[in-house]
Design a protein around this motif. Structure first.
Motif, PDB file in Angstrom:
ATOM      1  N   ARG A 107      18.467 -96.184  25.949  1.00 45.05           N
ATOM      2  CA  ARG A 107      18.785 -97.527  25.444  1.00 45.05           C
ATOM      3  C   ARG A 107      17.713 -98.523  25.896  1.00 45.05           C
ATOM      4  N   TYR A 130      14.607 -98.271  23.830  1.00 44.26           N
ATOM      5  CA  TYR A 130      14.722 -98.917  22.524  1.00 44.26           C
ATOM      6  C   TYR A 130      14.620-100.437  22.671  1.00 44.26           C
ATOM      7  N   THR A 133      11.161-101.486  23.080  1.00 42.99           N
ATOM      8  CA  THR A 133      10.444-101.416  21.804  1.00 42.99           C
ATOM      9  C   THR A 133      10.753-102.642  20.942  1.00 42.99           C
ATOM     10  N   ALA A 185      10.474 -95.825  22.062  1.00 41.73           N
ATOM     11  CA  ALA A 185      11.192 -95.397  20.864  1.00 41.73           C
ATOM     12  C   ALA A 185      10.258 -94.943  19.754  1.00 41.73           C
ATOM     13  N   ASP A 196      10.430 -91.492  18.276  1.00 44.96           N
ATOM     14  CA  ASP A 196      11.463 -91.087  17.312  1.00 44.96           C
ATOM     15  C   ASP A 196      11.130 -91.513  15.892  1.00 44.96           C
ATOM     16  N   CYS A 219      15.208 -99.569  15.304  1.00 44.97           N
ATOM     17  CA  CYS A 219      15.720 -99.575  16.673  1.00 44.97           C
ATOM     18  C   CYS A 219      17.122-100.169  16.739  1.00 44.97           C
ATOM     19  N   ASN A 248      19.589 -97.615  15.305  1.00 43.52           N
ATOM     20  CA  ASN A 248      19.747 -96.370  16.071  1.00 43.52           C
ATOM     21  C   ASN A 248      19.810 -96.602  17.573  1.00 43.52           C
ATOM     22  N   LEU A 249      20.164 -97.799  17.973  1.00 42.73           N
ATOM     23  CA  LEU A 249      20.179 -98.136  19.401  1.00 42.73           C
ATOM     24  C   LEU A 249      21.124 -97.197  20.155  1.00 42.73           C
TER      25      LEU A 249
END
Ligand code: SF4
Lengths: 419, 146
Positions: free
Chosen positions: A104, A107, A110, A248, A251, A291, A294-295
């Motif tokens: 977390r 993210y 980011t 992040a 991903d 982000c 998809n956090l």
């Protein structure tokens, strides 16, 4: 004046080059730096760059403080990249101490990092417009930029110097109830992007002042190790987020943006710099959206108690490197931790402008003196980031040439004297 | 309410960065652009200290900037007011104990207004400039001018 003294015949005028110093305090420069231009008429035939005016000795100060204090200092390396330096710094320390960062937190780092890119690129575009004498566009862009400042303030509590990353995680959450503010800001930017592209890239006067001005070829960009948008504008597909994904970015599928994405051949001129930065705003919006959607859930810090964190850092030893793609290019922090001490044993910072400095030389050469402000701005320089005591040979080619000239002159003189 | 005298004329400001981190400098620019728009109060950025009423100074004063700062101060005509923007210019702030920092600014030139914050918010910067107006007015009165 005696008339005879100005009675020069055509062609008798000696070829003279003039030297025009610019800076360190100059209205076209927001930060202190000195340029010295050799001019042949309006053309720049030589340039010397003297940085160092904003050197504050941050690495030295940082090595005399404990790591958390140094973290706040790293934010003040640059007030525009005020999360890029802490992001690279925390990663370097975590790397050295072997500390994990919860997903977390990665993210959230980011999200704030990309928001910084949005405000920084808009800031640059506005300054660029100002240098061209297009102040309406400066005001328009800076007005638009305020939305990202509002969101940053809403999420972090500050407009500048966000104090979000801390070793082992982040200091603040992006709570679900604030997500709508972020989406609202992103929608605002999405709706405005075409307008910005029209204002900058489809404007005749902007195009005339920036096309083929301050060009840096692909080969020069590679040779001079340019980074960030300066390199990408020349068509070099280089981006830390793509080449060595971290946080992040790992991903996502991030691709370096070049003018080819706008459908034009990269020329590395100021116009291409605008293309790259505007398209990167769009890219950042996409990253932030990803982000937010998809956090991951979970904790913010793997060592949430500050005394425990300091103790863990004091125990750690080893070297670490942290890299981040800052708005201006790759920033690298290198640290060495020694066991049993609270301070850093070694701290070395390489800011993007340091890498891009040399690119200035080919960019300036051959262009007109009137283009100096916009070319200087084109690499989006940040003196406070990169000013250091030990200067590299900033004059590049010129010094070498000068040496050759001196050697040649000296040899000629020897020959002359010796008959 | 009668308008204060300061609103009767424009105030020209010159900005000097003496080794700041850019945080405050960017907030100064933000104060000039539409959201805060100080130009509506007649506050305007000028390109040379010789035209300035107010010096807006940021940064902890690095060694190479020391002579330049002094010179800029001397080039600014009287009556003038000096506003320091940001913690590092006011007290050295985070930049204490450095070999290349000789500030804070008030060790180099006389300062009239300190704007706190690291960085100062645009609202605070505007407030600082407005405070400088008061100082300029007293200076002008003591010189017997209108
Ligand atoms: S006060 Fe803080 S934000 Fe402002 S220039 Fe100094 S260090 Fe930067």
């Amino acid at each position: 004046m005696n008339n005879d003294s100005i009675n020069l015949k055509v062609g008798q005028c000696a070829a003279t080059t003039y030297t025009v110093p610019v800076g360190p305090v100059h209205p076209a420069l927001k930060e202190p730096i000195r340029f010295s231009f050799d001019l042949d008429g309006e053309r720049i035939v030589g340039v010397d760059i003297k940085p160092g005016f904003a050197h504050r000795g941050i690495e030295y100060m940082g090595m005399k403080r404990n790591l958390i204090q140094a973290l706040y200092l790293s934010e003040r390396i640059c007030g525009i990249c005020s999360i890029s330096h802490p992001l690279a710094f925390t990663q370097a320390v975590e790397n050295a101490a072997g500390i994990e960062v919860p997903p977390r937190a990665q993210y959230i780092r980011t999200i704030i990092g990309e928001l910084e890119r949005v405000h920084s690129h808009l800031l640059w575009a506005g300054v660029g417009a100002h240098e061209l004498g297009f102040d309406t566009l400066l005001h328009l862009t800076w007005n638009v930029r305020e939305k990202s400042m509002d969101l940053l303030e809403e999420l972090t509590g500050n407009r500048v110097d966000y104090a979000i990353p801390i070793f082992s995680g982040v200091r603040r959450d992006v709570p679900a109830e604030k997500a709508h503010l972020a989406y609202e800001a992103l929608d605002y930017y999405k709706s405005l992007l075409q307008q910005m592209i029209d204002a900058f890239l489809h404007d005749k006067s902007v195009e005339m002042r920036t096309r083929d001005v301050g060009a840096l070829t692909y080969d020069q960009a590679i040779e001079l190790c340019a980074v960030g948008p300066t390199a990408r504008a020349s068509g070099v597909k280089k981006d830390v987020r793509q080449d060595m994904p971290y946080l992040a970015y790992a991903d996502m599928d991030i691709r370096a943006i070049t003018p080819a994405d706008f459908g034009t051949e990269p020329r590395g001129d100021v116009y291409d710099n605008i293309i790259v930065r505007l398209l990167e705003v769009q890219q950042s919006i996409g990253i932030i959206e990803y982000c937010l959607e998809n956090l991951p859930s979970g904790e913010l810090m793997s060592i949430p108690k500050v005394p425990a964190l300091l103790a863990a850092l004091k125990k750690a030893s080893g070297e670490g490197i942290g890299r981040h793609e800052a708005p201006r290019g790759e920033v690298i922090h290198y640290v060495r931790l020694a066991e049993g001490v609270e301070e850093l044993a070694v701290w070395k910072v390489k800011a993007p402008t340091y890498s891009n400095l040399m690119a200035w030389v080919p960019k300036f050469l051959g262009d007109e003196i009137a283009d100096v402000p916009i070319i200087a701005a084109s690499i989006d320089p940040c003196m406070c980031c990169m000013d250091r005591v030990h200067l590299a040979d900033a004059a590049g080619n010129k010094t070498t040439r000068m040496k050759e000239e001196l050697v040649r002159l000296s040899r000629e003189k020897t020959r002359r004297i010796c008959g | 309410m009668a308008l204060p005298r300061s609103f009767k004329r424009a105030l020209w400001v010159f900005h000097v960065a003496t080794g700041s981190c850019n945080g405050c400098d960017i907030e100064i620019v933000a104060a000039l652009t539409p959201r805060y728009d100080v130009e509506r109060f007649g506050i305007m950025l000028t390109g040379t200290p010789r035209h300035a009423d107010v010096l807006l100074i940021t940064g902890p004063v690095t060694k190479p900037m020391l002579p330049r700062l002094k010179r800029i101060y001397e080039q600014t005509p009287d009556p003038k007011a000096v506003v320091v923007v940001g913690g590092c210019g006011s007290t050295s702030g985070v930049f204490y104990e450095s070999y290349n920092v000789v500030g804070p600014i008030d060790e180099v030139i006389p300062v009239d207004v300190y704007v706190p914050g690291c960085p100062s918010r645009p609202e605070a910067i505007i407030d600082g400039v407005v405070k400088a107006v008061a100082k300029l007015e007293t200076l002008e009165k003591s010189r017997g001018g209108e």
